[in-house]
Every structure is written in C-alpha cells, then in structure tokens.
Write an enzyme that holds these catalytic residues in place. Sequence first.
Site, PDB file in Angstrom:
ATOM      1  N   ARG A 192      -4.086   4.988  -8.730  1.00 36.77           N
ATOM      2  CA  ARG A 192      -3.556   6.453  -8.753  1.00 36.77           C
ATOM      3  C   ARG A 192      -3.770   6.366 -10.478  1.00 36.77           C
ATOM      4  O   ARG A 192      -4.123   7.632 -10.996  1.00 36.77           O
ATOM      5  CB  ARG A 192      -2.235   6.641  -8.623  1.00 36.77           C
ATOM      6  CG  ARG A 192      -1.921   6.978  -6.983  1.00 36.77           C
ATOM      7  CD  ARG A 192      -0.498   6.986  -6.771  1.00 36.77           C
ATOM      8  NE  ARG A 192       0.348   5.608  -6.771  1.00 36.77           N
ATOM      9  CZ  ARG A 192       1.588   5.862  -7.297  1.00 36.77           C
ATOM     10  NH1 ARG A 192       2.005   6.847  -7.834  1.00 36.77           N
ATOM     11  NH2 ARG A 192       1.957   4.810  -7.474  1.00 36.77           N
TER      12      ARG A 192
ATOM     13  N   LEU B 199       0.965  -1.249  -0.008  1.00 37.03           N
ATOM     14  CA  LEU B 199       0.041  -0.007  -0.034  1.00 37.03           C
ATOM     15  C   LEU B 199       1.056   1.425   0.073  1.00 37.03           C
ATOM     16  O   LEU B 199       1.924   1.309   0.815  1.00 37.03           O
ATOM     17  CB  LEU B 199      -0.777  -0.104   1.155  1.00 37.03           C
ATOM     18  CG  LEU B 199      -2.452  -0.676   1.298  1.00 37.03           C
ATOM     19  CD1 LEU B 199      -2.919  -0.580   2.654  1.00 37.03           C
ATOM     20  CD2 LEU B 199      -3.118  -0.171   0.141  1.00 37.03           C
ATOM     21  N   ASP B 200       0.745   2.366  -0.801  1.00 36.58           N
ATOM     22  CA  ASP B 200       1.436   3.525  -0.725  1.00 36.58           C
ATOM     23  C   ASP B 200       1.248   3.970   0.554  1.00 36.58           C
ATOM     24  O   ASP B 200       0.274   4.014   1.218  1.00 36.58           O
ATOM     25  CB  ASP B 200       0.946   4.436  -2.048  1.00 36.58           C
ATOM     26  CG  ASP B 200       1.098   3.885  -3.484  1.00 36.58           C
ATOM     27  OD1 ASP B 200       2.181   3.014  -3.480  1.00 36.58           O
ATOM     28  OD2 ASP B 200       0.548   4.303  -4.318  1.00 36.58           O
ATOM     29  N   PRO B 201       2.274   5.005   0.823  1.00 33.67           N
ATOM     30  CA  PRO B 201       2.181   5.711   2.188  1.00 33.67           C
ATOM     31  C   PRO B 201       0.781   6.521   2.200  1.00 33.67           C
ATOM     32  O   PRO B 201       0.464   6.678   3.226  1.00 33.67           O
ATOM     33  CB  PRO B 201       3.146   6.652   2.046  1.00 33.67           C
ATOM     34  CG  PRO B 201       4.387   5.804   1.261  1.00 33.67           C
ATOM     35  CD  PRO B 201       3.522   5.207   0.195  1.00 33.67           C
TER      36      PRO B 201
ATOM     37  N   ALA C 167      -2.024   5.991   1.099  1.00 34.58           N
ATOM     38  CA  ALA C 167      -3.158   4.856   1.360  1.00 34.58           C
ATOM     39  C   ALA C 167      -3.207   4.507   2.902  1.00 34.58           C
ATOM     40  O   ALA C 167      -2.418   4.327   3.295  1.00 34.58           O
ATOM     41  CB  ALA C 167      -3.248   3.920   0.294  1.00 34.58           C
TER      42      ALA C 167
END
Length: 299
Positions: free
Chosen positions: A176, A38-40, A42
């Site tokens: 994204r 998971l991206d930061p 998110a």
Amino acid sequence: MHGFLNINKPQAMTSFDVIKKLKKVLPRKYKLGHLGTLDPMAEGVLPVAVGCGTRIIPFVEDETKEYIATMTLGASSDTQDAWGVITYHTPRKIEPAQVEKVLALFRGKSRQVPPMYSAVHHEGKRLYELARQGLEVERKAREIEIFELELLNADWEQELPQLSLRVSCSRGTYIRTLCHDIGQELGCGAYLSSLRRSRSGCFKIEEAVSLDYIIEKRENLSRALLPLDYPINNLPLISLKSAELPAIINGRQISRTGKLASPRVRLYTPEGQLLAIAEANNYNEDTVLQPCRVFKINE
C-alpha cells in the site's frame, strides 16, 4: 498432524479469521500460526503452520514475498488502499517513460514509513487504533528491500489510469505504502486498488488451496497438509545414527567428522523422520551440531 497448509486467502477476511476457521476442523491440541499477515482487502498465499510447524515459523518468516498489485493514479486514500476515503487530485498527464523512471527509484534497499492503518505498535497501541480515533503520530522508517519491481500492464484509457505491478520484496514491506509513494514521486497521487500475494518463500499461488476446500471435508485437510520439512528443504539433510538420537532428543550437541558450509541443517532419524533443526559450527576438521529445535511429532 504436523506440517503446513498453503491457503489461498479470500478478500474481506483477516489472516486471523483464517486461523479461527481452521481451528474448528482441527483437534484442540494442535497449535496454528500463519507466516505473514495479509490485509483484509488482499487475497492469495497465506501459509499456515500446523502443530510442530509453528516451531519452524521463526526459521522461514523472513523469506521473500511476491505480490501482484494494481494501483490507481490520480487519487489518494487515507488508508493508502481502495477501502479508505478517496481524495481525487487535479488530473495530470503521466508519460509511460516517466513511470519506468520512477519505478527504478524504488528497486533495491530503502527506508519505508509504515502507514497509520497498520498493526505496528506505538506506545502500547496499534497504529490503526490511533488512526480510527483521527490521530496521526510520527512513525520510524524501516529498512526494506524491493528485489524486483516490474510493470505488467498500464491502462491509460480510464479517467484514473491503472498500473499493474509485480513486486518481489522483503518481509515487512507495505505494498500500500509502495503504491502511495510511487504516486507521490509521479506527482499525481496513487492508492492500491487490489493485491494478490503470489508467493511467500516456497509457497506458491499455483499450489494453494481454498479455505472452503479444507473446511468442507476433514479428509481434505490431510490431503492438503504439506510435510513438516516443506519450507526448510533448502537446508542440508543429515541422517542420524541410532546412537546419536538420545543426545539430540535431549538438546545436547553431537560431533561429526568433516566441515559443513551451511550454518544450519536438518537432522533426521534413521527411518527418515525429521527430528530437529541444528546449528552447525565448524571446529578444525569437525562439525558440532547443536539442536535449536527438536520436534516431538508423535505427541
């Protein structure tokens, strides 16, 4: 201590940050791994495998993911999300019917070009490393599948309208990029404003626990730990006879009378303990079970 943790990852933390914090409350002998980065920016479901659970990851990492995303129209970002440099576009009126028409274009299988700010490798380097140097390279499109794409809400009153979406998709889908591409189709530009993963396979946000809860008390870790077989409960269960145990423990195949419809099964000891995952191959009227993962959970 073997199994899975369903962590509700907070914003501003990487998936690896979660692993590092959990390592501080677990004995060193236990390996840790997560199912899907998971991206930061998110938040939401981050399944973490503990001990022998890490050996199950290859069997479940391709499971469907579900997200709740908010996207902003009328602007774009160099990172395709709210944490990048925002470029505002000339205002353009978007009709609600147009949004539904564009969303329909993204349902099903398609090919998606990963963003420059991603962990994809290019000639030995991560793309985000190149992006931070101001470089942009050609990326190969990857096949993805959007199983469901639902418009939950639209706020047209703001200067920059916002859409809330529910996305059910295959592994490797960049939400994204999905938002960016939707903005391109609408002709107004768009970027991801917020993202929450609500489901990863059988792990749901309603059952997730906070990282702080786990770290607060050691006993909370035991309470939150899900069984080793939790993410593979969809596989048929076979209870072994005592005489069959030595063969399976040593990675040798056994035969059973009768055919199985599933190509993969779970094997349990007579006491009900998960022992192995096996490939099931039908020959005539028999099934040959070849273990592909054997768990030594007493170590």
